[in-house]
Design an enzyme around this catalytic site. Structure first.
Site, PDB file in Angstrom:
ATOM      1  N   SER A 127     -67.662   0.441  -9.188  1.00 22.14           N
ATOM      2  CA  SER A 127     -68.912   1.184  -8.995  1.00 22.14           C
ATOM      3  C   SER A 127     -69.961   0.781 -10.006  1.00 22.14           C
ATOM      4  O   SER A 127     -69.651   0.469 -11.162  1.00 22.14           O
ATOM      5  CB  SER A 127     -68.611   2.675  -9.151  1.00 22.14           C
ATOM      6  OG  SER A 127     -69.816   3.388  -9.270  1.00 22.14           O
ATOM      7  N   TYR A 152     -65.482   9.962 -13.860  1.00 21.16           N
ATOM      8  CA  TYR A 152     -65.352   9.076 -12.705  1.00 21.16           C
ATOM      9  C   TYR A 152     -65.682   7.634 -13.101  1.00 21.16           C
ATOM     10  O   TYR A 152     -64.951   6.691 -12.768  1.00 21.16           O
ATOM     11  CB  TYR A 152     -66.286   9.560 -11.590  1.00 21.16           C
ATOM     12  CG  TYR A 152     -66.536   8.538 -10.512  1.00 21.16           C
ATOM     13  CD1 TYR A 152     -65.551   8.232  -9.588  1.00 21.16           C
ATOM     14  CD2 TYR A 152     -67.756   7.862 -10.441  1.00 21.16           C
ATOM     15  CE1 TYR A 152     -65.785   7.268  -8.609  1.00 21.16           C
ATOM     16  CE2 TYR A 152     -67.993   6.914  -9.474  1.00 21.16           C
ATOM     17  CZ  TYR A 152     -67.004   6.623  -8.557  1.00 21.16           C
ATOM     18  OH  TYR A 152     -67.240   5.664  -7.605  1.00 21.16           O
ATOM     19  N   LYS A 156     -63.280   4.004 -13.268  1.00 22.51           N
ATOM     20  CA  LYS A 156     -63.582   2.691 -12.685  1.00 22.51           C
ATOM     21  C   LYS A 156     -63.467   1.599 -13.758  1.00 22.51           C
ATOM     22  O   LYS A 156     -62.905   0.536 -13.505  1.00 22.51           O
ATOM     23  CB  LYS A 156     -64.982   2.695 -12.052  1.00 22.51           C
ATOM     24  CG  LYS A 156     -65.092   3.574 -10.818  1.00 22.51           C
ATOM     25  CD  LYS A 156     -64.196   3.070  -9.687  1.00 22.51           C
ATOM     26  CE  LYS A 156     -64.257   3.916  -8.437  1.00 22.51           C
ATOM     27  NZ  LYS A 156     -63.287   3.522  -7.413  1.00 22.51           N
TER      28      LYS A 156
HETATM   29  C1  UD1 Z   1     -72.569   7.482  -5.849  1.00 20.88           C
HETATM   30  C2  UD1 Z   1     -71.156   7.559  -5.364  1.00 20.88           C
HETATM   31  C3  UD1 Z   1     -70.236   6.957  -6.330  1.00 20.88           C
HETATM   32  C4  UD1 Z   1     -70.672   5.545  -6.575  1.00 20.88           C
HETATM   33  C5  UD1 Z   1     -72.096   5.555  -7.093  1.00 20.88           C
HETATM   34  C6  UD1 Z   1     -72.583   4.169  -7.300  1.00 20.88           C
HETATM   35  C7  UD1 Z   1     -70.622   9.397  -3.993  1.00 20.88           C
HETATM   36  C8  UD1 Z   1     -70.229  10.800  -3.994  1.00 20.88           C
HETATM   37  N1  UD1 Z   1     -70.819   8.936  -5.195  1.00 20.88           N
HETATM   38  O1  UD1 Z   1     -72.729   8.304  -6.974  1.00 20.88           O
HETATM   39  O2  UD1 Z   1     -68.928   6.970  -5.826  1.00 20.88           O
HETATM   40  O3  UD1 Z   1     -69.833   4.981  -7.515  1.00 20.88           O
HETATM   41  O4  UD1 Z   1     -72.918   6.172  -6.138  1.00 20.88           O
HETATM   42  O5  UD1 Z   1     -73.872   4.186  -7.808  1.00 20.88           O
HETATM   43  O6  UD1 Z   1     -70.755   8.747  -2.989  1.00 20.88           O
HETATM   44  N2  UD1 Z   1     -78.779  14.150  -5.930  1.00 20.88           N
HETATM   45  C9  UD1 Z   1     -79.632  15.207  -5.759  1.00 20.88           C
HETATM   46  N3  UD1 Z   1     -79.238  16.225  -4.953  1.00 20.88           N
HETATM   47  C10 UD1 Z   1     -78.040  16.230  -4.285  1.00 20.88           C
HETATM   48  C11 UD1 Z   1     -77.184  15.143  -4.473  1.00 20.88           C
HETATM   49  C12 UD1 Z   1     -77.578  14.117  -5.296  1.00 20.88           C
HETATM   50  O7  UD1 Z   1     -80.715  15.249  -6.336  1.00 20.88           O
HETATM   51  O8  UD1 Z   1     -77.739  17.194  -3.570  1.00 20.88           O
HETATM   52  C13 UD1 Z   1     -79.186  13.039  -6.772  1.00 20.88           C
HETATM   53  C14 UD1 Z   1     -78.234  12.785  -7.912  1.00 20.88           C
HETATM   54  O9  UD1 Z   1     -78.584  13.539  -9.026  1.00 20.88           O
HETATM   55  C15 UD1 Z   1     -78.391  11.284  -8.121  1.00 20.88           C
HETATM   56  C16 UD1 Z   1     -78.752  10.748  -6.742  1.00 20.88           C
HETATM   57  O10 UD1 Z   1     -79.193  11.862  -5.980  1.00 20.88           O
HETATM   58  O11 UD1 Z   1     -79.464  11.068  -8.968  1.00 20.88           O
HETATM   59  C17 UD1 Z   1     -77.570  10.107  -6.034  1.00 20.88           C
HETATM   60  O12 UD1 Z   1     -76.475  10.995  -6.091  1.00 20.88           O
HETATM   61  P1  UD1 Z   1     -75.159  10.762  -5.204  1.00 20.88           P
HETATM   62  O13 UD1 Z   1     -75.509  10.495  -3.808  1.00 20.88           O
HETATM   63  O14 UD1 Z   1     -74.254  11.911  -5.504  1.00 20.88           O
HETATM   64  O15 UD1 Z   1     -74.571   9.404  -5.763  1.00 20.88           O
HETATM   65  P2  UD1 Z   1     -74.129   8.983  -7.243  1.00 20.88           P
HETATM   66  O16 UD1 Z   1     -73.868  10.143  -8.105  1.00 20.88           O
HETATM   67  O17 UD1 Z   1     -75.115   7.982  -7.715  1.00 20.88           O
END
Ligand code: UD1
Length: 342
Positions: A127, A152, A156
């Site tokens: 990741s 997490y 990795k």
């Molecule tokens: C995701 C992956 C992870 C991977 C990584 C690589 C998942 C669960 N996680 O993590 O396995 O290793 O990408 O970069 O697929 N956010 C919001 N609101 C929400 C959800 C998320 O604001 O309801 C924001 C988070 O704070 C983050 C961004 O959106 O800044 C992306 O979040 P998310 O989709 O959870 O992915 P990662 O945490 O980056």
């Protein structure tokens, strides 16, 4: 034959279908901890050669179950594609030991399987979360990984090290594919992401009237204060695995190598909300909320190495990612209630 761990998860199920469509025989294992049994029938419905798919329900983290399975397995497997593992940043912050135990045991048992069955090649789902120094964006594969930003992320980094040490001692090959943020779904609309914590899943819920999206943090040092990620269509991500298998076939002693699998484009959370509206035509209601623990502010790939060495490049646009995610929401999420064969 290719062994796929985590074969019914979001990425694993796409991988299985793509391999079957290309004529590979596939052996899938999973314990359904983050998926459902119905994925098996969906895979068989979509794939062009479902008869080439064997599946065993197995907890890869459980050494004795793996040992029993090994005693009865005599298939000729050339490559393990290792997707199995927990993958939520916030869950890992809340339950670190669960994450370390599960993800590291899975990786060590992959090594055991490779050793017992004489499997030369491993492709590991790593990741971008292993990168931590925002001053070095976009990250290349040499960028320091010191200090994963969440448990997490550490699993990795540690898994990469376990696999590196294992391969160095045995002469096996392993490609660490460092995924950036996979989104989107299979063109059938039957396979997609179901992770409750993921941004796209929560955009879909908000856009379709189920909830209000929480935007986690608007005080990061970015253009609008929200986190930046490099979103990549799941189809492009799976293509990178096919390119990796081809690369390992041609380079029989390629050793351990790392590849960033991203597009090289960074988008903030607010960019994603706007992109979803512009491509799908649905507003995403949201609140600006506090930061989520463990979130790195910016993750963007330098994907040059994968482009040059694997001969792979991402093709799909952000618009296509949003449209295909919505397609899964409309079809796949509710599919089981209409699917009498599952
Ligand atoms: C995701 C992956 C992870 C991977 C990584 C690589 C998942 C669960 N996680 O993590 O396995 O290793 O990408 O970069 O697929 N956010 C919001 N609101 C929400 C959800 C998320 O604001 O309801 C924001 C988070 O704070 C983050 C961004 O959106 O800044 C992306 O979040 P998310 O989709 O959870 O992915 P990662 O945490 O980056």
């Amino acid at each position: 034959m290719i062994l796929v761990t985590g074969a019914t998860g979001y990425l694993g199920s796409h991988m299985v279908v793509e391999l079957l469509n290309r004529g590979y025989k596939v052996y899938g294992i999973d314990n359904f901890s983050n998926s459902s049994h119905s994925i098996i029938s969906r895979i068989k419905r979509i794939a062009t050669h479902p008869e080439n798919f064997l599946f065993r329900e197995l907890d890869l983290a459980d050494k004795s179950s793996v040992g029993l399975w090994l005693m009865h397995n005599s298939y000729n497997i050339s490559t393990i594609v290792h997707f199995a593992g927990f993958k939520s940043v916030p869950d890992s912050v809340a339950e670190p030991i669960l994450y370390y135990r599960n993800n590291l045991d899975c990786t060590m048992n992959v090594c055991t399987i490779a050793q017992c069955l004489g499997i030369k090649n491993i492709i590991f789902s790593s990741s971008s979360t292993v990168y931590s120094d925002v001053n070095q964006v976009p990250f290349n594969e040499e960028t320091a990984t010191i200090g994963g930003s969440s448990p997490y992320g550490w699993t990795k980094i540690m898994s990469e090290q376990i696999l590196r040490d294992y391969c160095n001692s045995t002469g096996n090959n392993c490609l660490h594919l460092r995924y950036f943020n996979p989104v989107g779904s299979h063109e059938s609309g039957l396979l997609g992401d179901t992770n409750d914590n993921g941004l796209m899943v929560n955009i879909l819920r908000a856009a379709n009237g189920e909830s209000i999206l929480s935007v986690f943090g608007d005080d990061y040092d970015t253009k609008d204060g929200t986190c930046i990620r490099d979103y990549i269509h799941v189809d492009d991500l799976i293509e990178a695995h096919i390119a990796s298998i081809n690369f390992m076939d041609k380079n029989r002693d390629c050793g351990v190598q790392i590849f960033n699998i991203g597009t090289g484009n960074g988008y903030t959370v607010l960019d994603m909300i706007n992109a979803f509206f512009n491509s799908v035509g649905k507003e995403v209601p949201y609140n600006l909320d506090p930061r989520r623990e463990g979130d790195p502010p910016i993750l963007i790939a330098n994907n040059r190495k994968a482009v040059d060495i694997l001969g792979w490049s991402p093709k799909k646009t952000l618009e296509e990612m949003c449209i295909s995610a919505q397609h899964y929401y409309e079809k796949g999420v509710k599919y089981d209630s209409n699917d009498s064969s599952t």
